[in-house]
Design a protein around this motif. Structure first.
Motif, short mmCIF file in Angstrom:
data_model
loop_
_atom_site.label_atom_id
_atom_site.label_comp_id
_atom_site.label_asym_id
_atom_site.label_seq_id
_atom_site.Cartn_x
_atom_site.Cartn_y
_atom_site.Cartn_z
N VAL A 49 94.25 -73.83 56.52
CA VAL A 49 94.09 -73.99 55.07
C VAL A 49 92.82 -74.81 54.83
O VAL A 49 92.50 -75.71 55.60
CB VAL A 49 95.33 -74.65 54.41
CG1 VAL A 49 95.54 -76.07 54.90
CG2 VAL A 49 95.27 -74.56 52.92
N ALA A 50 92.09 -74.44 53.76
CA ALA A 50 90.87 -75.18 53.40
C ALA A 50 90.72 -75.17 51.89
O ALA A 50 91.07 -74.19 51.22
CB ALA A 50 89.64 -74.55 54.05
N GLN A 51 90.19 -76.26 51.37
CA GLN A 51 89.99 -76.40 49.93
C GLN A 51 88.64 -77.05 49.68
O GLN A 51 88.36 -78.14 50.17
CB GLN A 51 91.09 -77.29 49.33
CG GLN A 51 90.96 -77.53 47.85
CD GLN A 51 91.37 -76.33 47.02
OE1 GLN A 51 92.43 -75.78 47.22
NE2 GLN A 51 90.53 -75.93 46.09
N PRO A 52 87.76 -76.38 48.91
CA PRO A 52 86.47 -76.99 48.59
C PRO A 52 86.57 -77.94 47.39
O PRO A 52 87.44 -77.78 46.53
CB PRO A 52 85.59 -75.79 48.24
CG PRO A 52 86.56 -74.83 47.62
CD PRO A 52 87.86 -75.02 48.37
N SER A 53 85.67 -78.89 47.36
CA SER A 53 85.48 -79.77 46.20
C SER A 53 83.99 -79.83 45.95
O SER A 53 83.24 -80.39 46.76
CB SER A 53 86.02 -81.18 46.46
OG SER A 53 87.40 -81.16 46.68
N TRP A 54 83.58 -79.24 44.85
CA TRP A 54 82.15 -79.20 44.53
C TRP A 54 81.70 -80.57 44.04
O TRP A 54 82.31 -81.17 43.16
CB TRP A 54 81.88 -78.12 43.48
CG TRP A 54 81.91 -76.77 44.12
CD1 TRP A 54 83.01 -76.00 44.38
CD2 TRP A 54 80.80 -76.04 44.62
NE1 TRP A 54 82.64 -74.84 45.01
CE2 TRP A 54 81.29 -74.83 45.18
CE3 TRP A 54 79.43 -76.29 44.68
CZ2 TRP A 54 80.47 -73.88 45.76
CZ3 TRP A 54 78.61 -75.33 45.26
CH2 TRP A 54 79.13 -74.15 45.80
#
Length: 160
Positions: free
Chosen positions: A39-44
Motif C-alpha cells: 500500500v502507498a499513499q502520496p502527499s503532495w
C-alpha cells in the motif's frame, strides 16, 4: 486513462496491490518465496514535489515501511530519494509505464545490511493495473525478483 506522462494525476490516490518476492539460487535453496501486500499513499508538498508513504507486508511477518521523496525534474523524468536509496534514483516516464534507471538500495536480511543493485520496470495494462517487476542483484548475481500488481484508487484524492 491517466498516463505516467501526467505525473500530478497519475501519481495520486491510494495505491494497493499484491505480489511475491522470489529468491534466486543460491538463496532460492534456503529462502522460500514470500507473498507481499503493498500500500502507498502520496502527499503532495508543492506542484513539483511530493512524498510517498509505502508499506510492504510479507508473508513471513516482516513489515517494511518507508517514505520516499519525489520531484518532477522534467516532462518525462522524476527523481526519487529514500532512506534505503543512498543515491536516489531517476525515473523515466513513458505513455504505458515508467522505469527506474538502475539504482542501489540497502536491504536488511539475517542481521546484516546488503547493497543491492535494482532494475525496476512498471507497465500499465489496458485496465490501468500497474505491473511492477523489480530485479535485485548482489555483486553481479541475480538474488531476487519482486513482482507486484498494483491498482490505484483516485476517487477521493486530488493533487494540490
Amino acid at each position: 486513462m491517466v498516463t505516467p506522462l501526467e505525473p500530478r494525476q497519475f501519481f495520486n490516490g491510494l495505491w494497493s496491490g499484491k505480489g511475491e518476492l522470489l529468491f534466486h539460487r543460491p538463496l532460492g535453496w534456503i529462502r522460500r518465496p514470500e507473498r507481499i501486500n503493498f500500500v502507498a499513499q502520496p502527499s503532495w508538498l508543492s506542484h513539483k514535489v511530493w512524498l510517498v508513504r509505502e508499506k510492504y507486508e510479507f508473508s513471513s511477518g516482516k513489515v517494511l515501511a518507508r517514505t520516499m521523496f519525489v520531484e518532477i525534474v522534467s516532462a518525462d523524468r522524476l527523481h526519487v530519494t529514500a532512506e534505503d536509496m543512498p543515491s536516489g534514483a531517476s525515473v523515466v516516464l513513458q505513455e504505458r509505464g515508467f522505469r527506474f534507471e538502475p539504482y542501489y538500495i540497502l536491504s536488511s536480511s539475517g542481521g546484516m545490511k546488503w547493497r543491492l543493485k535494482c532494475y525496476d520496470e512498471n507497465l500499465v495494462d489496458e485496465h490501468g493495473v500497474i505491473h511492477d517487476t523489480l530485479r535485485m542483484f548482489f555483486s553481479g548475481f541475480h538474488v531476487a525478483t519482486m513482482k507486484l500488481a498494483v491498482t490505484v484508487d483516485r476517487s477521493e484524492s486530488q493533487p494540490q
